[in-house]
Design a protein around this motif. Structure first.
Motif, PDB file in Angstrom:
ATOM      1  N   LYS A  22     -24.119 -26.003  80.102  1.00  0.00           N
ATOM      2  CA  LYS A  22     -23.638 -27.373  80.241  1.00  0.00           C
ATOM      3  C   LYS A  22     -22.521 -27.621  79.225  1.00  0.00           C
ATOM      4  CE  LYS A  22     -24.770 -32.168  80.197  1.00  0.00           C
ATOM      5  NZ  LYS A  22     -25.612 -33.263  79.917  1.00  0.00           N
ATOM      6  N   LYS A  23     -21.571 -28.419  79.626  1.00  0.00           N
ATOM      7  CA  LYS A  23     -20.481 -28.788  78.732  1.00  0.00           C
ATOM      8  C   LYS A  23     -20.595 -30.271  78.409  1.00  0.00           C
ATOM      9  CE  LYS A  23     -17.566 -25.062  80.195  1.00  0.00           C
ATOM     10  NZ  LYS A  23     -16.506 -24.648  81.077  1.00  0.00           N
ATOM     11  N   TYR A  24     -20.360 -30.578  77.143  1.00  0.00           N
ATOM     12  CA  TYR A  24     -20.554 -31.928  76.633  1.00  0.00           C
ATOM     13  C   TYR A  24     -19.224 -32.536  76.229  1.00  0.00           C
ATOM     14  CZ  TYR A  24     -25.325 -30.221  76.263  1.00  0.00           C
ATOM     15  OH  TYR A  24     -26.556 -29.684  76.542  1.00  0.00           O
ATOM     16  N   LYS A  25     -19.047 -33.811  76.573  1.00  0.00           N
ATOM     17  CA  LYS A  25     -17.859 -34.539  76.129  1.00  0.00           C
ATOM     18  C   LYS A  25     -17.983 -34.827  74.638  1.00  0.00           C
ATOM     19  CE  LYS A  25     -16.994 -36.787  80.551  1.00  0.00           C
ATOM     20  NZ  LYS A  25     -16.973 -38.080  81.262  1.00  0.00           N
ATOM     21  N   ILE A  26     -16.867 -35.149  74.030  1.00  0.00           N
ATOM     22  CA  ILE A  26     -16.816 -35.327  72.583  1.00  0.00           C
ATOM     23  C   ILE A  26     -17.786 -36.410  72.091  1.00  0.00           C
ATOM     24  CG2 ILE A  26     -14.890 -36.969  72.568  1.00  0.00           C
ATOM     25  CD1 ILE A  26     -13.776 -35.362  70.139  1.00  0.00           C
ATOM     26  N   ARG A  41     -12.924 -34.821  66.404  1.00  0.00           N
ATOM     27  CA  ARG A  41     -11.487 -34.705  66.692  1.00  0.00           C
ATOM     28  C   ARG A  41     -10.732 -34.105  65.505  1.00  0.00           C
ATOM     29  NH1 ARG A  41     -11.035 -40.205  69.315  1.00  0.00           N
ATOM     30  NH2 ARG A  41     -11.245 -39.721  71.510  1.00  0.00           N
ATOM     31  N   TYR A  42     -11.067 -34.564  64.307  1.00  0.00           N
ATOM     32  CA  TYR A  42     -10.401 -34.061  63.103  1.00  0.00           C
ATOM     33  C   TYR A  42     -10.610 -32.553  62.972  1.00  0.00           C
ATOM     34  CZ  TYR A  42      -9.467 -33.043  58.208  1.00  0.00           C
ATOM     35  OH  TYR A  42      -9.002 -32.481  57.052  1.00  0.00           O
ATOM     36  N   TYR A  43     -11.840 -32.090  63.164  1.00  0.00           N
ATOM     37  CA  TYR A  43     -12.108 -30.653  63.055  1.00  0.00           C
ATOM     38  C   TYR A  43     -11.354 -29.872  64.127  1.00  0.00           C
ATOM     39  CZ  TYR A  43     -15.720 -31.546  59.556  1.00  0.00           C
ATOM     40  OH  TYR A  43     -16.396 -31.917  58.422  1.00  0.00           O
ATOM     41  N   ASP A  44     -11.138 -30.472  65.290  1.00  0.00           N
ATOM     42  CA  ASP A  44     -10.312 -29.840  66.327  1.00  0.00           C
ATOM     43  C   ASP A  44      -8.858 -29.782  65.857  1.00  0.00           C
ATOM     44  OD1 ASP A  44      -9.093 -28.898  68.652  1.00  0.00           O
ATOM     45  OD2 ASP A  44      -9.405 -30.750  69.777  1.00  0.00           O
ATOM     46  N   GLU A  45      -8.352 -30.888  65.345  1.00  0.00           N
ATOM     47  CA  GLU A  45      -6.953 -30.952  64.914  1.00  0.00           C
ATOM     48  C   GLU A  45      -6.624 -29.919  63.835  1.00  0.00           C
ATOM     49  OE1 GLU A  45      -6.201 -34.980  63.691  1.00  0.00           O
ATOM     50  OE2 GLU A  45      -6.650 -35.775  65.692  1.00  0.00           O
ATOM     51  N   ILE A  46      -7.570 -29.672  62.931  1.00  0.00           N
ATOM     52  CA  ILE A  46      -7.294 -28.719  61.851  1.00  0.00           C
ATOM     53  C   ILE A  46      -7.712 -27.293  62.228  1.00  0.00           C
ATOM     54  CG2 ILE A  46      -7.433 -30.477  60.050  1.00  0.00           C
ATOM     55  CD1 ILE A  46     -10.214 -29.364  59.323  1.00  0.00           C
ATOM     56  N   THR A  55      -9.879 -30.427  79.688  1.00  0.00           N
ATOM     57  CA  THR A  55      -9.618 -30.665  81.108  1.00  0.00           C
ATOM     58  C   THR A  55      -8.180 -31.142  81.309  1.00  0.00           C
ATOM     59  OG1 THR A  55     -10.271 -32.987  81.070  1.00  0.00           O
ATOM     60  CG2 THR A  55     -12.032 -31.343  81.436  1.00  0.00           C
ATOM     61  N   ASP A  56      -7.771 -31.199  82.581  1.00  0.00           N
ATOM     62  CA  ASP A  56      -6.438 -31.711  82.915  1.00  0.00           C
ATOM     63  C   ASP A  56      -6.286 -33.152  82.443  1.00  0.00           C
ATOM     64  OD1 ASP A  56      -5.795 -29.312  84.109  1.00  0.00           O
ATOM     65  OD2 ASP A  56      -6.338 -29.978  86.133  1.00  0.00           O
ATOM     66  N   SER A  57      -7.393 -33.877  82.405  1.00  0.00           N
ATOM     67  CA  SER A  57      -7.376 -35.265  81.932  1.00  0.00           C
ATOM     68  C   SER A  57      -7.459 -35.341  80.403  1.00  0.00           C
ATOM     69  CB  SER A  57      -8.561 -36.034  82.533  1.00  0.00           C
ATOM     70  OG  SER A  57      -8.553 -35.942  83.922  1.00  0.00           O
ATOM     71  N   ARG A  58      -7.397 -34.196  79.751  1.00  0.00           N
ATOM     72  CA  ARG A  58      -7.404 -34.058  78.289  1.00  0.00           C
ATOM     73  C   ARG A  58      -8.764 -34.385  77.650  1.00  0.00           C
ATOM     74  NH1 ARG A  58      -2.312 -33.921  75.466  1.00  0.00           N
ATOM     75  NH2 ARG A  58      -3.139 -35.435  73.999  1.00  0.00           N
ATOM     76  N   TYR A  59      -9.832 -34.274  78.419  1.00  0.00           N
ATOM     77  CA  TYR A  59     -11.171 -34.409  77.849  1.00  0.00           C
ATOM     78  C   TYR A  59     -11.514 -33.110  77.140  1.00  0.00           C
ATOM     79  CZ  TYR A  59     -12.239 -38.700  80.425  1.00  0.00           C
ATOM     80  OH  TYR A  59     -12.240 -39.988  80.901  1.00  0.00           O
ATOM     81  N   ARG A  60     -12.046 -33.222  75.941  1.00  0.00           N
ATOM     82  CA  ARG A  60     -12.530 -32.044  75.220  1.00  0.00           C
ATOM     83  C   ARG A  60     -13.973 -31.804  75.667  1.00  0.00           C
ATOM     84  NH1 ARG A  60      -9.576 -35.138  71.468  1.00  0.00           N
ATOM     85  NH2 ARG A  60      -8.111 -33.984  70.190  1.00  0.00           N
ATOM     86  N   LEU A  61     -14.263 -30.578  76.037  1.00  0.00           N
ATOM     87  CA  LEU A  61     -15.611 -30.218  76.464  1.00  0.00           C
ATOM     88  C   LEU A  61     -16.149 -29.127  75.544  1.00  0.00           C
ATOM     89  CD1 LEU A  61     -15.139 -30.129  80.341  1.00  0.00           C
ATOM     90  CD2 LEU A  61     -15.986 -32.015  78.922  1.00  0.00           C
ATOM     91  N   TYR A  62     -17.395 -29.294  75.144  1.00  0.00           N
ATOM     92  CA  TYR A  62     -18.027 -28.388  74.188  1.00  0.00           C
ATOM     93  C   TYR A  62     -19.306 -27.829  74.773  1.00  0.00           C
ATOM     94  CZ  TYR A  62     -14.882 -30.732  70.931  1.00  0.00           C
ATOM     95  OH  TYR A  62     -13.773 -31.243  70.316  1.00  0.00           O
ATOM     96  N   THR A  63     -19.598 -26.569  74.444  1.00  0.00           N
ATOM     97  CA  THR A  63     -20.858 -25.947  74.837  1.00  0.00           C
ATOM     98  C   THR A  63     -21.795 -25.972  73.631  1.00  0.00           C
ATOM     99  OG1 THR A  63     -20.178 -23.741  74.141  1.00  0.00           O
ATOM    100  CG2 THR A  63     -19.642 -24.383  76.425  1.00  0.00           C
TER     101      THR A  63
END
Length: 152
Positions: A22-26, A41-46, A55-63
């Motif tokens: 399953k993939k989870y939204k932020i 988001r900060y940990y993603d940015e760095i 996703t194409d809609s720019r949703y971050r998905l996490y396992t």
């Protein structure tokens, strides 16, 4: 810091593991870990925690793998490690054992410093804060024994 206790978080993560793949939204990741969307988001940015997919809609998905990594990051942060150190440990650039040993040495130095400061303050208090207590305080702070600059 985090709104949920670590045990609550762990229980929820374990129950979520039943849905492998399953993939989870932020927002869900933030809720599962007791964190905030801003932190994730900060940990993603760095570059410390990249999502499994965007996703194409720019949703971050996490396992669950990224969620575990985030929990590991929080654990290292709690233990006083800096972002750079954490990144190097997680990437394998630096040995976890070496970094932990360095952290222990740094904590030992901080404990020695805090013990000295406490001693100085106790001695100042014992002087009953008389007029010359500021001079005593200065002498204690400036002395090589308390500053850690004693000569061998």
């Amino acid at each position: 810091m985090h709104s949920k206790s670590r045990s609550d978080t762990k229980r929820q993560v374990v129950s979520e593991q039943a849905t492998q793949g399953k993939k989870y939204k932020i927002g869900e990741v933030a809720k599962i870990t007791g964190s905030t969307v801003k932190t994730v988001r900060y940990y993603d940015e760095i570059g410390l925690l990249k999502p499994a997919e965007v996703t194409d809609s720019r949703y971050r998905l996490y396992t669950m793998e990224e969620i575990w990594r985030l929990e590991l990051i929080f654990t290292f942060r709690y233990l006083g490690f800096g972002i750079d150190e954490i990144n190097k440990m997680i990437s394998g650039e630096k040995s976890v054992a070496n970094v932990i040993n360095w952290q222990i040495e740094a904590l030992d130095a901080q404990i020695r410093t805090l013990t000295r400061i406490k001693s100085i303050l106790l001695q100042t208090r014992q002087s009953n804060y008389k007029e010359d207590s500021l001079r005593l305080l200065y002498k204690l702070v400036a002395s090589p024994e308390t500053c850690g600059t004693e000569e061998a």
